[in-house]
Scaffold this motif. Structure first.
Motif, PDB file in Angstrom:
ATOM      1  N   LEU A 163     -15.444  -3.635 -16.309  1.00 58.74           N
ATOM      2  CA  LEU A 163     -15.374  -2.784 -17.586  1.00 58.74           C
ATOM      3  C   LEU A 163     -15.163  -1.368 -17.405  1.00 58.74           C
ATOM      4  O   LEU A 163     -14.335  -0.696 -18.294  1.00 58.74           O
ATOM      5  CB  LEU A 163     -16.707  -3.089 -18.182  1.00 58.74           C
ATOM      6  CG  LEU A 163     -17.187  -2.280 -19.380  1.00 58.74           C
ATOM      7  CD1 LEU A 163     -16.393  -2.716 -20.708  1.00 58.74           C
ATOM      8  CD2 LEU A 163     -18.684  -2.434 -19.677  1.00 58.74           C
ATOM      9  N   CYS A 164     -15.457  -0.937 -16.420  1.00 59.37           N
ATOM     10  CA  CYS A 164     -15.055   0.625 -16.035  1.00 59.37           C
ATOM     11  C   CYS A 164     -13.702   0.932 -15.939  1.00 59.37           C
ATOM     12  O   CYS A 164     -13.202   1.889 -16.476  1.00 59.37           O
ATOM     13  CB  CYS A 164     -15.988   1.173 -14.809  1.00 59.37           C
ATOM     14  SG  CYS A 164     -17.730   1.140 -15.181  1.00 59.37           S
ATOM     15  N   GLY A 165     -13.275  -0.241 -15.176  1.00 56.43           N
ATOM     16  CA  GLY A 165     -11.740   0.076 -15.206  1.00 56.43           C
ATOM     17  C   GLY A 165     -11.013   0.095 -16.579  1.00 56.43           C
ATOM     18  O   GLY A 165      -9.876   0.429 -16.755  1.00 56.43           O
ATOM     19  N   ALA A 166     -11.296  -1.068 -17.597  1.00 57.44           N
ATOM     20  CA  ALA A 166     -10.880  -0.952 -18.704  1.00 57.44           C
ATOM     21  C   ALA A 166     -11.002   0.462 -19.613  1.00 57.44           C
ATOM     22  O   ALA A 166     -10.273   0.967 -20.321  1.00 57.44           O
ATOM     23  CB  ALA A 166     -11.209  -2.146 -19.545  1.00 57.44           C
ATOM     24  N   LEU A 167     -12.316   1.082 -19.212  1.00 59.76           N
ATOM     25  CA  LEU A 167     -12.697   2.367 -19.931  1.00 59.76           C
ATOM     26  C   LEU A 167     -11.805   3.377 -19.393  1.00 59.76           C
ATOM     27  O   LEU A 167     -11.362   4.263 -20.092  1.00 59.76           O
ATOM     28  CB  LEU A 167     -14.066   2.431 -19.899  1.00 59.76           C
ATOM     29  CG  LEU A 167     -15.035   1.562 -20.646  1.00 59.76           C
ATOM     30  CD1 LEU A 167     -16.235   1.889 -20.248  1.00 59.76           C
ATOM     31  CD2 LEU A 167     -14.896   1.867 -22.050  1.00 59.76           C
ATOM     32  N   VAL A 168     -11.290   3.275 -18.146  1.00 61.90           N
ATOM     33  CA  VAL A 168     -10.302   4.283 -17.664  1.00 61.90           C
ATOM     34  C   VAL A 168      -9.179   4.111 -18.626  1.00 61.90           C
ATOM     35  O   VAL A 168      -8.764   5.327 -19.011  1.00 61.90           O
ATOM     36  CB  VAL A 168     -10.329   4.101 -15.999  1.00 61.90           C
ATOM     37  CG1 VAL A 168      -9.065   4.912 -15.858  1.00 61.90           C
ATOM     38  CG2 VAL A 168     -11.534   4.470 -15.297  1.00 61.90           C
TER      39      VAL A 168
ATOM     40  N   GLY B  30     -10.264   1.675  -9.976  1.00 59.38           N
ATOM     41  CA  GLY B  30      -8.651   2.239  -9.962  1.00 59.38           C
ATOM     42  C   GLY B  30      -7.724   1.250 -10.199  1.00 59.38           C
ATOM     43  O   GLY B  30      -6.693   1.385 -10.756  1.00 59.38           O
ATOM     44  N   LEU B  31      -7.780  -0.082  -9.380  1.00 56.00           N
ATOM     45  CA  LEU B  31      -6.980  -1.021  -9.556  1.00 56.00           C
ATOM     46  C   LEU B  31      -6.864  -1.629 -10.931  1.00 56.00           C
ATOM     47  O   LEU B  31      -5.880  -1.849 -11.442  1.00 56.00           O
ATOM     48  CB  LEU B  31      -7.228  -2.133  -8.473  1.00 56.00           C
ATOM     49  CG  LEU B  31      -6.451  -3.380  -8.396  1.00 56.00           C
ATOM     50  CD1 LEU B  31      -4.879  -3.021  -8.067  1.00 56.00           C
ATOM     51  CD2 LEU B  31      -6.854  -4.266  -7.583  1.00 56.00           C
ATOM     52  N   VAL B  32      -7.953  -1.990 -11.611  1.00 54.65           N
ATOM     53  CA  VAL B  32      -7.990  -2.611 -12.924  1.00 54.65           C
ATOM     54  C   VAL B  32      -7.322  -1.328 -13.829  1.00 54.65           C
ATOM     55  O   VAL B  32      -6.590  -1.657 -14.737  1.00 54.65           O
ATOM     56  CB  VAL B  32      -9.471  -2.859 -13.301  1.00 54.65           C
ATOM     57  CG1 VAL B  32      -9.756  -3.247 -14.652  1.00 54.65           C
ATOM     58  CG2 VAL B  32     -10.061  -4.059 -12.470  1.00 54.65           C
ATOM     59  N   GLY B  33      -7.837  -0.163 -13.768  1.00 44.84           N
ATOM     60  CA  GLY B  33      -7.400   0.667 -14.800  1.00 44.84           C
ATOM     61  C   GLY B  33      -5.856   1.166 -14.594  1.00 44.84           C
ATOM     62  O   GLY B  33      -5.192   1.186 -15.456  1.00 44.84           O
ATOM     63  N   GLY B  34      -5.391   1.103 -13.134  1.00 40.36           N
ATOM     64  CA  GLY B  34      -3.821   1.123 -12.983  1.00 40.36           C
ATOM     65  C   GLY B  34      -3.260   0.043 -13.322  1.00 40.36           C
ATOM     66  O   GLY B  34      -2.206   0.195 -13.833  1.00 40.36           O
ATOM     67  N   LEU B  35      -3.675  -1.173 -13.209  1.00 30.74           N
ATOM     68  CA  LEU B  35      -3.190  -2.168 -13.653  1.00 30.74           C
ATOM     69  C   LEU B  35      -2.669  -2.292 -15.107  1.00 30.74           C
ATOM     70  O   LEU B  35      -1.728  -2.526 -15.925  1.00 30.74           O
ATOM     71  CB  LEU B  35      -3.568  -3.665 -13.180  1.00 30.74           C
ATOM     72  CG  LEU B  35      -3.194  -3.782 -11.589  1.00 30.74           C
ATOM     73  CD1 LEU B  35      -4.326  -5.045 -11.102  1.00 30.74           C
ATOM     74  CD2 LEU B  35      -1.742  -4.055 -11.259  1.00 30.74           C
ATOM     75  N   LEU B  36      -3.821  -2.020 -15.655  1.00 30.97           N
ATOM     76  CA  LEU B  36      -3.787  -1.835 -17.215  1.00 30.97           C
ATOM     77  C   LEU B  36      -2.823  -0.893 -17.803  1.00 30.97           C
ATOM     78  O   LEU B  36      -1.975  -1.183 -18.771  1.00 30.97           O
ATOM     79  CB  LEU B  36      -5.120  -1.902 -18.059  1.00 30.97           C
ATOM     80  CG  LEU B  36      -6.093  -3.011 -17.774  1.00 30.97           C
ATOM     81  CD1 LEU B  36      -7.449  -2.451 -18.287  1.00 30.97           C
ATOM     82  CD2 LEU B  36      -5.499  -4.070 -18.668  1.00 30.97           C
ATOM     83  N   SER B  37      -2.933   0.231 -17.154  1.00 31.46           N
ATOM     84  CA  SER B  37      -2.049   1.506 -17.483  1.00 31.46           C
ATOM     85  C   SER B  37      -0.687   1.009 -17.065  1.00 31.46           C
ATOM     86  O   SER B  37       0.150   1.496 -17.835  1.00 31.46           O
ATOM     87  CB  SER B  37      -2.526   2.698 -16.760  1.00 31.46           C
ATOM     88  OG  SER B  37      -3.624   3.073 -17.011  1.00 31.46           O
TER      89      SER B  37
ATOM     90  N   LEU C 151       4.340   3.104 -12.558  1.00 30.06           N
ATOM     91  CA  LEU C 151       3.521   3.620 -11.278  1.00 30.06           C
ATOM     92  C   LEU C 151       2.201   4.165 -11.306  1.00 30.06           C
ATOM     93  O   LEU C 151       1.787   4.651 -10.368  1.00 30.06           O
ATOM     94  CB  LEU C 151       4.606   4.404 -10.615  1.00 30.06           C
ATOM     95  CG  LEU C 151       6.085   4.082 -10.370  1.00 30.06           C
ATOM     96  CD1 LEU C 151       6.876   5.399 -10.116  1.00 30.06           C
ATOM     97  CD2 LEU C 151       6.219   3.033  -9.333  1.00 30.06           C
ATOM     98  N   ASP C 152       1.643   3.997 -12.221  1.00 23.90           N
ATOM     99  CA  ASP C 152       0.212   4.288 -12.709  1.00 23.90           C
ATOM    100  C   ASP C 152      -0.984   3.656 -11.627  1.00 23.90           C
ATOM    101  O   ASP C 152      -1.685   4.296 -11.401  1.00 23.90           O
ATOM    102  CB  ASP C 152      -0.361   4.197 -14.056  1.00 23.90           C
ATOM    103  CG  ASP C 152       0.499   5.183 -14.876  1.00 23.90           C
ATOM    104  OD1 ASP C 152       0.953   6.152 -14.267  1.00 23.90           O
ATOM    105  OD2 ASP C 152       0.363   5.110 -16.257  1.00 23.90           O
ATOM    106  N   VAL C 153      -0.548   2.534 -11.110  1.00 20.19           N
ATOM    107  CA  VAL C 153      -1.336   1.892 -10.357  1.00 20.19           C
ATOM    108  C   VAL C 153      -1.797   2.810  -9.002  1.00 20.19           C
ATOM    109  O   VAL C 153      -2.847   2.562  -8.444  1.00 20.19           O
ATOM    110  CB  VAL C 153      -0.917   0.267 -10.098  1.00 20.19           C
ATOM    111  CG1 VAL C 153       0.414   0.549  -9.303  1.00 20.19           C
ATOM    112  CG2 VAL C 153      -1.959  -0.389  -9.418  1.00 20.19           C
TER     113      VAL C 153
END
Length: 180
Positions: free
Chosen positions: A17-22, A64-71, A82-84
């Motif tokens: 959830l925090c990764g998605a919020l990022v 960071g992995l979740v937020g980066g993959l979504l980005s 390359l955001d991951v």
């Protein structure tokens, strides 16, 4: 032989959830400050809150992995693929700060250090990616001065806000304080 996973199901859900919020805070919350790094006021909050709730090494890296993959998949910037790497570096840095300070993310000073360090490291990785893709070093050096200061300030403020949220959740009994 049954092996236990490092993160529980609850911790995995909180960190995801925090990764998605990022991703959502970077993509959809905008301020018209016209200063580089101002969005990390909001990006640092889910990182520090997630690490403060779970209090395990690797929490920031997971966020960071979740937020980066979504980005990387849904990003809006020119080099979003390359955001991951950028968000992984930010999460790893916040993990290092967490281990250094015994995961005391409820303290505003630790929150400031975590948010500021994560934001600055993410900025450095961003410039490294641009340099590796052929952007002349003079352009990078010109932009790095003010940008590093604003990333430090806004990331630190986001970390302080997150620390205050964590401290409030601990006082309310939502997050247990199981420290020795």
């Amino acid at each position: 032989m049954v092996t236990r996973s490092y993160f529980t199901l609850y911790e995995t859900a909180v960190l995801s959830l925090c990764g998605a919020l990022v991703f959502l805070s970077k993509a959809f919350i905008t301020l018209s400050l016209h200063l580089p790094g101002h969005s990390y006021l909001f990006v640092a909050i889910p990182f520090v809150v997630g690490c403060g709730v779970v209090r395990k090494a690797g929490s920031g890296t997971y966020i960071g992995l979740v937020g980066g993959l979504l980005s990387s998949f849904f990003g809006f910037e020119a080099l979003h693929l390359l955001d991951v790497f950028k968000y992984l570096a930010m999460g790893l840095t916040i993990d290092i700060v967490g281990v250094t300070f015994s995961h005391r993310f409820d303290h505003p000073a630790v929150g400031f250090i975590a948010g500021a360090a994560g934001s600055v490291v993410k900025m450095v990785v961003n410039y490294a990616v641009h340099y590796l893709l052929g952007v002349p070093a003079t352009f990078i050096l010109i932009g790095i001065g003010l940008t590093s200061v604003t990333h430090l300030i806004f990331g630190g403020i986001g970390g302080v806000i997150a620390a205050l949220i964590i401290a409030r959740l601990m006082r309310a009994g939502v997050i247990g304080d199981d420290r020795a």
